[in-house]
Design a protein around this motif. Structure first.
Motif, mmCIF file in Angstrom:
data_model
loop_
_atom_site.group_PDB
_atom_site.id
_atom_site.type_symbol
_atom_site.label_atom_id
_atom_site.label_comp_id
_atom_site.label_asym_id
_atom_site.label_seq_id
_atom_site.Cartn_x
_atom_site.Cartn_y
_atom_site.Cartn_z
ATOM 1 N N TYR A 138 50.980 41.466 37.260
ATOM 2 C CA TYR A 138 50.826 40.200 36.538
ATOM 3 C C TYR A 138 50.180 39.149 37.434
ATOM 4 N N HIS A 139 49.307 38.367 36.834
ATOM 5 C CA HIS A 139 48.781 37.139 37.444
ATOM 6 C C HIS A 139 48.539 36.166 36.301
ATOM 7 N N PRO A 140 48.837 34.890 36.478
ATOM 8 C CA PRO A 140 48.632 33.936 35.375
ATOM 9 C C PRO A 140 47.210 33.947 34.822
ATOM 10 N N ASP A 141 46.223 34.254 35.666
ATOM 11 C CA ASP A 141 44.833 34.227 35.222
ATOM 12 C C ASP A 141 44.427 35.486 34.456
ATOM 13 N N PHE A 142 45.338 36.455 34.326
ATOM 14 C CA PHE A 142 45.015 37.630 33.526
ATOM 15 C C PHE A 142 44.737 37.265 32.064
ATOM 16 N N LEU A 143 45.195 36.098 31.641
ATOM 17 C CA LEU A 143 44.901 35.637 30.286
ATOM 18 C C LEU A 143 43.398 35.465 30.050
ATOM 19 N N PHE A 144 42.640 35.274 31.133
ATOM 20 C CA PHE A 144 41.250 34.854 30.996
ATOM 21 C C PHE A 144 40.243 35.912 31.416
ATOM 22 N N VAL A 145 40.702 37.087 31.809
ATOM 23 C CA VAL A 145 39.776 38.098 32.326
ATOM 24 C C VAL A 145 40.001 39.420 31.605
ATOM 25 N N PRO A 146 38.991 40.306 31.563
ATOM 26 C CA PRO A 146 39.135 41.599 30.885
ATOM 27 C C PRO A 146 39.997 42.574 31.677
ATOM 28 N N ASP A 147 40.352 43.668 31.013
ATOM 29 C CA ASP A 147 41.245 44.654 31.624
ATOM 30 C C ASP A 147 40.676 45.227 32.914
ATOM 31 N N GLU A 148 39.364 45.494 32.946
ATOM 32 C CA GLU A 148 38.804 46.107 34.158
ATOM 33 C C GLU A 148 38.920 45.182 35.361
ATOM 34 N N THR A 149 38.835 43.858 35.135
ATOM 35 C CA THR A 149 39.010 42.909 36.234
ATOM 36 C C THR A 149 40.470 42.871 36.670
ATOM 37 N N ARG A 150 41.376 42.914 35.718
ATOM 38 C CA ARG A 150 42.810 42.954 36.050
ATOM 39 C C ARG A 150 43.127 44.150 36.948
ATOM 40 N N LEU A 151 42.603 45.333 36.545
ATOM 41 C CA LEU A 151 42.895 46.538 37.324
ATOM 42 C C LEU A 151 42.222 46.489 38.688
#
Length: 334
Positions: A138-151
Motif C-alpha cells: 500500500y501507498h497513498p499514491d496508489f490511487l493515482f497510478v496504474p497497477d504496473e506502476t504499483r507493482l
C-alpha cells in the motif's frame, strides 16, 4: 549398463558477449572513477544487452556494479556467469540486487510520479507450509497510478528491504491495494518476518507424498523442501535418471538389497556438491526416477552419466535438457 539420450548442452551462449564486456570494463571503470559521464549509460546498456536483452544493471551502492536478471529465474545463471568473469579491481560486482535499507526512507521516481517511500506499508502474511510471506502493498499514491506502476514500486521496495535473491526465495504472492491493510507494517520489518519463517529451514528437508501409479500400484514422491533456484545459480541443466530396481514387494516398491542400492546412488549424487542438486524423486512400478539440476561447466553431468552406467540392477536411462527456469519441477512444488 546405462542408456543415455542427451539434448543439446546448456553451454552458455552468452560467453562471447560476457568476454567482450570484461574486455571493455577497464576503460569504463576509468571513466566512472571520475564521475558519471553522460554517455557511459548508453555504452553500459549496449554491452549488458548484448549478453541478454532482459538483463538490468545499476551502479552502487559503493563503488559497485550489479548486473541482474531482475528476479527472473531464466536469467539468474546468465548473471552469475557474468559475475564469474569479474576482476579484482576494487569494485564490488553482484549478480543480484543487494538489500539497501537506507533507500527505504528516500523517494522513487517512476514514470511521471514521485513516491515518498516513508509512506509505504505492507500487510505480511506468513505461510509456514509454503515457507513464503505473502505481501499486500500500500501507498497513498496508489490511487493515482496504474497497477504496473504499483507493482514496479513494490518490487523495488522489496529488493531494497531483502535483496533480490531473498525476495525470490521467501516472498510469495504480491498484491497492491488502494486502502491500507489492517496491521500493516513498514517494509523495514520484512526481514524480521522472513527470518522467522526461514529459520526452521536452515537445513533442507524432504516432503514425501504417496499415491498410485497408472497400473494401480503404490507410488511415492519425495521433494526437497525448500529448494531455491537462487542457491544453485549455475545449475541450469535438467537431468532425469531412471533407475530400474530388481527387488520389490508385491506393490512394486523397492526392498533390500535394492533399497540400499538406491540410497547409495543418491548419496553418490549428493557428494557432487554444488555442481548438482537432487531436487526430487518418484518411485513406483519397479523404477525410481531422479530429477536433478547440474552446472554444465562443473563436470557433474559426466559424473552422473558414469554413476548411471555403473547401475547393476537394470538399464539406467539418463536424459538432459537446458532448463534455466527449473520448469521441470513445477509439478513437484508445494
Amino acid at each position: 549398463m546405462g542408456f543415455f539420450r542427451r539434448s543439446p548442452d546448456a553451454a552458455a551462449p552468452h560467453t562471447e558477449a560476457i568476454a567482450r564486456f570484461w574486455e571493455w570494463w577497464p576503460q569504463a571503470r576509468r571513466r566512472l572513477d571520475n564521475g558519471m559521464p553522460a554517455d557511459i549509460a548508453d555504452d553500459m546498456s549496449a554491452y549488458v544487452e548484448a549478453i541478454h536483452k532482459d538483463l538490468e544493471w545499476e551502479i552502487g551502492p559503493g563503488p559497485g556494479l550489479t548486473v541482474s536478471g531482475g528476479g527472473v529465474d531464466e536469467l539468474r545463471g546468465i548473471a552469475e556467469r557474468w559475475l564469474l568473469g569479474a576482476p579484482d579491481d576494487g569494485w564490488v560486482f553482484r549478480a543480484a540486487r543487494p538489500a539497501d535499507p537506507a533507500m527505504l526512507s528516500g523517494k522513487l521516481q517512476l514514470d511521471e510520479h514521485e513516491f515518498d517511500l516513508e509512506y509505504v506499508r505492507m500487510g505480511l502474511r506468513a505461510d509456514s507450509t509454503r515457507a513464503r510471506v505473502d505481501i499486500t502493498s500500500y501507498h497513498p499514491d496508489f490511487l493515482f497510478v496504474p497497477d504496473e506502476t504499483r507493482l514496479a514500486l513494490t518490487y523495488r521496495v522489496l529488493d531494497w528491504a531483502l535483496g533480490e535473491d531473498d525476495v525470490a526465495r521467501w516472498v510469495g504472492e504480491v498484491t497492491t491495494v488502494a486502502d491500507e491493510p489492517l496491521d500493516a507494517l513498514p517494509p523495514s520489518m520484512l526481514p524480521t518476518v522472513v527470518e522467522q519463517i526461514s529459520a526452521p529451514f536452515s537445513e533442507p528437508a524432504w516432503l514425501v507424498g504417496e499415491g498410485r501409479t497408472p497400473l494401480g500400484h503404490a507410488a511415492r514422491v519425495s521433494v526437497r523442501f525448500p529448494l531455491h533456484r537462487q542457491d544453485y545459480p549455475l545449475c541450469d541443466q535438467y537431468i532425469s535418471v531412471a533407475l530400474p530396481y530388481a527387488h520389490a514387494n508385491p506393490d512394486r516398491l523397492p526392498v533390500e538389497p535394492s533399497a540400499s542400492a538406491l540410497r547409495d546412488f543418491e548419496t553418490a549424487v549428493e557428494a557432487l556438491g554444488s555442481g548438482a542438486v537432487l531436487a526430487a524423486h518418484e518411485t513406483g512400478d519397479g523404477r525410481r526416477t531422479l530429477h536433478l539440476y547440474a552446472d554444465p561447466g562443473s563436470g557433474a553431468v559426466a559424473k552422473i552419466d558414469q554413476l548411471a552406467a555403473s547401475w547393476s540392477e537394470g538399464r539406467a536411462k539418463v536424459t538432459t535438457q537446458p532448463d534455466p527456469a527449473w520448469t521441470a519441477l513445477a509439478p513437484y512444488r508445494p
